[in-house]
Design an enzyme around this catalytic site. Structure first.
Site, PDB file in Angstrom:
ATOM      1  CG  ASP A  78      -2.025   1.020   1.179  1.00  0.00           C
ATOM      2  OD1 ASP A  78      -3.004   0.872   0.435  1.00  0.00           O
ATOM      3  OD2 ASP A  78      -1.879   2.013   1.917  1.00  0.00           O
ATOM      4  CE1 TYR A 228      -4.407   7.284   0.139  1.00  0.00           C
ATOM      5  CE2 TYR A 228      -4.190   7.568   2.513  1.00  0.00           C
ATOM      6  CZ  TYR A 228      -4.302   6.746   1.412  1.00  0.00           C
ATOM      7  OH  TYR A 228      -4.308   5.379   1.569  1.00  0.00           O
ATOM      8  CG  HIS A 283      -5.549  -3.308  -0.319  1.00  0.00           C
ATOM      9  ND1 HIS A 283      -4.865  -2.812  -1.403  1.00  0.00           N
ATOM     10  CD2 HIS A 283      -5.145  -2.554   0.753  1.00  0.00           C
ATOM     11  CE1 HIS A 283      -4.092  -1.803  -1.024  1.00  0.00           C
ATOM     12  NE2 HIS A 283      -4.241  -1.636   0.270  1.00  0.00           N
TER      13      HIS A 283
END
Length: 309
Positions: A78, A228, A283
């Protein structure tokens, strides 16, 4: 071996692979900046990509072997995978081999997949000014529209990654994620749609609390979300694929990143790169599939990684 975790986890997500590889390597799994017990400097600017990459570089230089020319086997999942891509591209001397799990390279996501700026510029000139170009020859320089075409063919990726756009907003993401004792974070990690798919591997309440505790501390959510908020900043995107030998691992049921991005990366990476899709896996690969991961990574490393790397 340096293991870099992703959002919203911490070093604890690597607990299974720490046991798998500790007999062969000196394995280090730190909390990234702003997570767990690591420092949490205030402000969005403290989590710019270049600072995060500097942290990883500093760890390798401090702990890598040999001391005169430190290197490591770099493994990332990730957000840890995003950082691993960049470190291997910018500082290949520090990375002996690279393993990335369910994490896109910024060059592929941006559609900037060319291996030569001049070739890419040639495509752009021919597209914008066809009257100036009689014939066009391009070598290893796919058009910028390749990624746009992928998204157009698979618009579900926009839905899969819509949270990234939500995270660009001030204060609202922190509020939403913290509501009802972090119910949304719990849903991401445990629901039948987005969580671990193997019932035998689903997170217990105690394991989930290992991740939520740090996020629940005052100011604990903002640092991870700042990653982010800085994702679309001005940091240059590496144009060349990383030189170190590379293994890319992807869960076939990743709810956040379309597994078809794996082959899209493979077309951009060097010919020696390997891609392995894990059937039925989500994931959250480090916790859902530690044994298959250990086998695939062990085969990839073979006998080439030095003891103690």
């Amino acid at each position: 071996m340096l293991l870099l975790h992703g959002f919203p986890q911490n070093w604890f997500c690597w607990r299974h692979l720490l046991r798998e590889f500790s007999a062969r390597f000196r394995v280090v799994a730190p909390d990234l900046r702003g997570y767990g017990d690591s420092e949490k400097p205030p402000g969005r600017d403290s989590y710019r990509l270049e600072l995060l990459l500097g942290d990883v570089r500093d760890v390798i230089e401090a702990l890598g072997t040999p001391a005169a020319s430190p290197r490591c086997v770099l493994v990332g999942h990730d957000w840890g995978g995003v950082l691993a891509w960049e470190v291997a591209s910018r500082h290949p001397r520090l990375v002996e081999k690279l393993v990335v799990m369910d994490a896109p390279h910024r060059a592929v996501m941006a559609g900037d997949r060319d291996r030569g700026q001049r070739g890419h510029e040639g495509v752009e000139v021919a597209s914008r000014h066809p009257r100036l170009v009689e014939k066009l020859v391009v070598m290893d320089a796919p058009h910028r529209a390749v990624m746009a075409a992928f998204t157009a063919r698979h618009p579900s990726q926009l839905l899969r990654s819509c949270y990234m756009f939500l995270f660009q907003l001030p204060w609202l993401p922190e509020l939403l994620l913290s509501l009802a004792d972090f119910q949304l974070v719990r849903w991401f990690m445990t629901s039948a749609l987005t969580g671990i798919q193997d019932p035998a591997r689903r997170l217990s309440e105690q394991e989930l609390d290992a991740f939520l505790f740090g996020l629940s501390q005052p100011g604990g959510l903002s640092p991870p979300i700042h990653y982010y908020r800085n994702l679309f900043g001005a940091t240059p995107i590496p144009r060349e694929p990383p030189p170190p030998p590379t293994l890319l691992l992807w869960g076939s049921r990743d709810a956040f990143l379309d597994p078809r991005l794996g082959p899209a990366h493979l077309r951009w990476l060097r010919p020696s790169a390997r891609l392995r899709l894990l059937p039925g896996a989500s994931h959250w690969l480090p916790e859902e599939a530690p044994r298959p991961l250990a086998k695939l990574i062990g085969e990839f490393l073979g006998g080439g990684a030095e003891e103690g790397s």
